[in-house]
Structure formats: C-alpha cells, structure tokens
Enzyme design. Structure first.
Site, short mmCIF file in Angstrom:
data_model
loop_
_atom_site.label_atom_id
_atom_site.label_comp_id
_atom_site.label_asym_id
_atom_site.label_seq_id
_atom_site.Cartn_x
_atom_site.Cartn_y
_atom_site.Cartn_z
N HIS A 151 -40.07 -65.75 -19.86
CA HIS A 151 -38.64 -65.51 -19.61
C HIS A 151 -38.31 -65.75 -18.15
O HIS A 151 -39.19 -65.84 -17.28
CB HIS A 151 -38.26 -64.10 -20.04
CG HIS A 151 -38.89 -63.00 -19.22
ND1 HIS A 151 -38.32 -62.52 -18.07
CD2 HIS A 151 -40.04 -62.30 -19.39
CE1 HIS A 151 -39.08 -61.55 -17.56
NE2 HIS A 151 -40.13 -61.40 -18.35
N CYS A 156 -45.47 -59.66 -19.75
CA CYS A 156 -44.85 -60.95 -20.08
C CYS A 156 -44.90 -61.89 -18.87
O CYS A 156 -45.20 -61.48 -17.75
CB CYS A 156 -43.41 -60.74 -20.55
SG CYS A 156 -43.31 -60.00 -22.20
#
Length: 569
Positions: A462, A481
């Site tokens: 992301h 992440c």
C-alpha cells in the site's frame, strides 16, 4: 560410499528390481518365474550397479537434503538395463560432468559436497574409472547437483512438503538421462537454475567479490573505530584506508581527487563515495560516518562472499514463476522490483524503496501469493492485534480518538458504523463485537491505494502519506504490511495489460474519493523474500543488515547438511 535415503518406491521400479533379483532373493515362497518371462540376471558391472541401486533404495531413513533421492539410482539405471553411464570412449562425458561439478562454486555451492576430488582421483585411475562405484558415484553427484540448483540444499520456507513440487515437474533423473543422450550436460545445469533474473545478477556479483577477496589489497587495515559522527571537513586518521576501501569496492573512482595537501581530512569527494556505499548497505546515505557505517566498512570481503552464497541459496528456494509480470520484494534491502519474465525480458521495469515490518514486534513474513485487485482510496481494516495493543488503550484515555483519526467501529453483527465511544461500546470492542476501520482520506494509514493479494497473514502492499520515512536507510517500521515509495508507478505496472486503465485514469482514481475496487485482468505473482546480499538493476551489490537475524539459522542448516554428507564418505 554410495548411500541413498528413501524406502524403495512400489510400482514399476520395485517390479523391475524383483525381476533382476537372483532365485530365492525375493522370498522362499515365491515361485520361480517362467523362463520365457524372466530377464537374464545382469553380470559384471551391471550386477554391481543393480546392487548399489537396491541398497540406496532400501535405506529406511531420509537424509538431510530437502528432497528424497533414495530411488534415483534405481530409476536411472533400470531404464538403462543397468548399463554404466560414464564409460564412453575417452570418458568425455565423465570429464564434462566433473568440470561442471568443480565449477559449482559459481552458484555458491560447495564442490566438496559432490565428492569432486574423490571422483577426479577415480577418473584418473584406469582401474577405478571402470568400476560400478565410480559410475554410480558420478551419477549420484550429478543428480544431487541438478536438484540442489533446482530447489536448494536445505528445506525452503516456501515448499515444506515432500517431494518438492518443482522436482515433480522437472525430474533430475529425466534431466540427466536426456543430457547424456544429447551429450549436453551443461544444458541440464542451465535448465535447473532459478529463472528469476536476480539470480544471474547475484552470481556475477559473487564472482566479482571472490576476485576482490583474493587480491593483495584486500588486507587493508580496519578503519579506526570510535567515530561517532564524522562529517566532511573533519580530520580522521583513517582517511587513506577509507579512500582505498571505497575505490576497492567501486564506490569511489580511482581517479577521484585525492586528499588535500593537509593529510587526514575527510573530504567532500570521500563523502560522495561514502554516500554510495551507504545506499548499497541500507544505511542513511548522508555521507556522515557513524558507528553503523564504520561497522559496514570493516566487514571482511570473505564475509560478503558468504552473504552472496547464502543469497543464491535463498533465490533457489523461490518457486517457478510463469512468463509474464512478477513483483519481488527483498525485505532486508527494503526494495521492490517489478519484473517481466520471458523472452526479450528487460528487467527490472521498476525498482523502488519500501517499508517493511518492524524487526522487534511485527516482522513481515516470507510469502508467495498473487495480486488480484487494487483498492483506490481504501478503508483500513485495523488488525485485531493493533486494536488490542494500540487502539483500545488510546480510546480508554481519549474517547474522541476515533473522530480525530477518521476511524469508526463496525458492528460485526451488522448495522451502521459507530463514530462515538462510550463505556459500553468500548467494552463491546474489547469483547470483539466491533472491528475498527479507518475511512478513506488524507489521514488513512494505507494512503491512496492498496494492492491486495489475499493471504492468511493479511499482508498487502500500500501507499502511505509518510513519504519522509523512505529517506531513512533502515526501514523496518510497519506493522507487517509493505509500504511502497511509488504507488502510482506500481499501479501503472500492474494495470499494464488493461488499456482502459490509462495513466490519467489511475491518477484520477488516486485522488480523494469514495473507495473503488478494480480487479486485475490476470493475477500477478508476488514474492516476499529475504537475502542480505543481492544485486540491483544497475549491477550494484546490496548488503543490507540482517534485520530479522535469519542468516545464522541458514548457516546452521547448511552446516548440518554438510556434516551429514561428510559422514557418508
């Protein structure tokens, strides 16, 4: 000696071996086969090869390798009627095989593990090179070499089952048999190498660093320690050694200006070389020498060689990827590469910095998956671990925390999201009756885009609004992440085969708006791997810190394997 490691496989191989057994060896109660059916018992070297194959297949325990090779000799020699494989005129095939095994070091492998010296002595001895022991030994060495190139020497973190599916699709026994028929053993070796372009680039870097480690000026004295913050213009007793080391490693041109007449000054020219060195070692590339930079400069080149060998082993763990696009992230390098595999490849197409999971609390796991869709202006569904460890304590202190951070509680039983918190709602969150999510917008932790690759660890790529973090050298800062530096460029890459997703459309979708999900026309493989030595698209060697402390564990596994092989001889 020739020792195998797997109980004999039932089926065609077992039946074929029984046919070759002498009368009575298959059991006293078994009737003798009819003369018209029985195959003649092999004699001479063929009988000896059959015995060696049977012995290898009958071993009851599997060895230290990540594959089970106990039936390989049987399968190889049965198809030949137990005829020797390496007795051609002039022993050209045997010599070619030994040359390949002796060259195993270019892949970071150890020739000693294939008994190269022992086989070379046998080949040089007219009495030994015609023996079954030599023939089976060279066959087994080549089979092990092909398998090691294909799947690695120790069990990977991507393939935990046996047999490894890559050896099912590319059988080393079939490979060797075909290569012998075509007299192109080198082609079997090339076909066993990993296909990812990083592998060949890292091989080239290993060759370079081996040469550096062998040269006389490798023995440069260590740089003086005790430096806390050395900036350009300051005096430093190790200036001459520093310049020699930067030139040696290719971070400073040999024709770069030398130190000024006043010796011992850390110049701007030296600082430029240090910046290049720092960038390659995942350090803050500011040209200021501190303890971290000094420690990296003092690492012996022999250690860098070993890191590259470990890096090649880890690249051999990677699964086969089909032709087409691939996204690869090396966690300790904090780098992402977007590749195109197949004919005419020009790689990588994109390279960018990333932020990965914090080493202490939330390291990013190794992972192989597929990117399937992209969310523009995504919601951030906060993981339960973060809810418990961070959100709930903050809400207990400040009931307005959700509103200040564009967050809301979503009832798991259904219903409208809740933006205000009282004691009862907080108790419900503690009990798991709600989940926390952050609405799309400038404050959203995921930024403008989320690249989804469904997996049980809930790991994805992301964007982020905290762009300043990408200037840091060490970037293990996330909850697990992967934050990407150039989300727009990555989005253009993943939608490269969807004409309607033009650059203008992508840039529009990334502007503040309601969330929109766009599926990829074809899933893109994504691999998160770990290597403390790898080569970038410019051919520069990258040696990041072992932030997750994985190198010692790999060293231990390789030593266990090496020791086990040595005990068999």
């Amino acid at each position: 000696m020739i020792v195998g490691k797997r109980s004999f496989r039932l089926g065609a191989i077992a039946l074929a071996l029984v046919v070759w057994l002498p009368h009575g060896a298959a059991g006293a109660a078994a009737p003798a086969p009819a003369p018209a059916v029985a195959a003649p018992a092999p004699t001479g070297i063929a009988a000896e090869l059959r015995t060696l194959a049977i012995s290898a297949a009958a071993v009851t325990t599997r060895g230290s390798r990540p594959y089970d090779e106990r039936d390989w000799l049987a399968r190889f020699y049965i198809a030949r009627g137990y005829a020797p494989a390496w007795q051609d005129r002039g022993y050209k095939q045997a010599s070619a095989a030994l040359s390949l095994l002796q060259n195993a070091g270019v892949h970071g492998l150890a020739p000693a593990e294939y008994n190269v010296d022992g086989l070379a002595r046998q080949l040089a001895d007219p009495a030994l090179r015609t023996s079954a022991r030599f023939d089976a030994g060279l066959t087994q060495a080549m089979l092990h070499y092909l398998a090691d190139l294909r799947v690695g020497r120790v069990k990977s973190e991507y393939h935990t089952s046996l047999p490894d599916p890559r050896l099912t699709r590319t059988d080393p026994v079939d490979q060797l048999r075909t290569a012998l028929l075509s007299q192109r053993l080198d082609q079997a070796v090339a076909a066993s190498e990993p296909r990812i372009p990083l592998y060949r680039r890292t091989m080239a870097t290993l060759a370079t660093y081996r040469k550096l480690a062998e040269q006389p000026f490798t023995a440069l004295p260590p740089l003086p320690e005790g430096v806390k913050k050395l900036e350009p213009g300051a005096s430093y007793a190790g200036v001459a050694t520093l310049r020699a080391r930067l030139v040696q490693l290719g971070d400073l041109s040999a024709s770069a200006p030398a130190e000024p007449a006043k010796a011992g000054i850390y110049t701007d020219a030296l600082a430029d070389g240090v910046k290049r060195f720092q960038a390659r070692h995942a350090l803050n590339d500011d040209g200021v020498i501190g303890a971290g930079t000094l420690a990296a400069l003092n690492v012996p080149l022999t250690r860098r060689v070993r890191q590259l060998e470990l890096g090649l082993e880890r690249l051999r763990w990677l699964p086969d990827f089909p032709d087409g696009r691939l996204i690869a992230v090396n966690l300790p390098s904090f780098r992402l590469w977007a590749l195109e595999l197949g004919p005419g490849e020009k790689n990588p197409l994109i390279e960018m910095r990333v932020i990965v999971g914090a080493a202490v609390k939330t390291p990013t796991p190794l992972f192989v998956g597929s990117m399937r869709y992209v969310e523009f202006n995504p919601y951030w569904n906060v993981p339960r671990s973060i809810e418990k460890g961070e959100i709930i304590p903050k809400l207990a202190r400040d009931p307005g925390y959700l509103g200040k951070n564009e967050m809301e509680l979503v009832p798991l039983a259904g219903g409208a999201p809740v933006s205000t918190v009282d004691a009862a709602t907080l108790d419900g969150l503690r009990a798991g009756q709600y989940r926390v999510r952050q609405r799309p917008g400038p404050r959203n932790a995921l930024g403008a885009v989320k690249f989804a690759m469904p997996n049980t660890d809930n790991i994805y790529l992301h964007s982020t609004s905290a762009q300043s973090l990408f200037k840091r050298g060490r970037r293990d800062l996330s909850h697990g992440c992967i934050r990407v530096e150039n989300p727009t460029g990555l989005a253009k890459f993943v939608f490269g085969d969807q004409p309607q997703m033009t650059p203008a459309v992508i840039e529009t979708l990334m502007k503040p708006a309601p969330m929109k999900t766009v599926s990829l026309k074809k899933p893109i493989p994504v691999v998160l791997f770990y290597s403390t030595a790898v080569t970038d698209r410019e051919g520069l060697a990258l040696f990041p810190e072992d932030v997750y402390k994985r190198d010692p564990a790999l060293e231990k596994m390789l030593k266990v394997r090496s020791d086990a092989i040595a005990q068999l001889r």
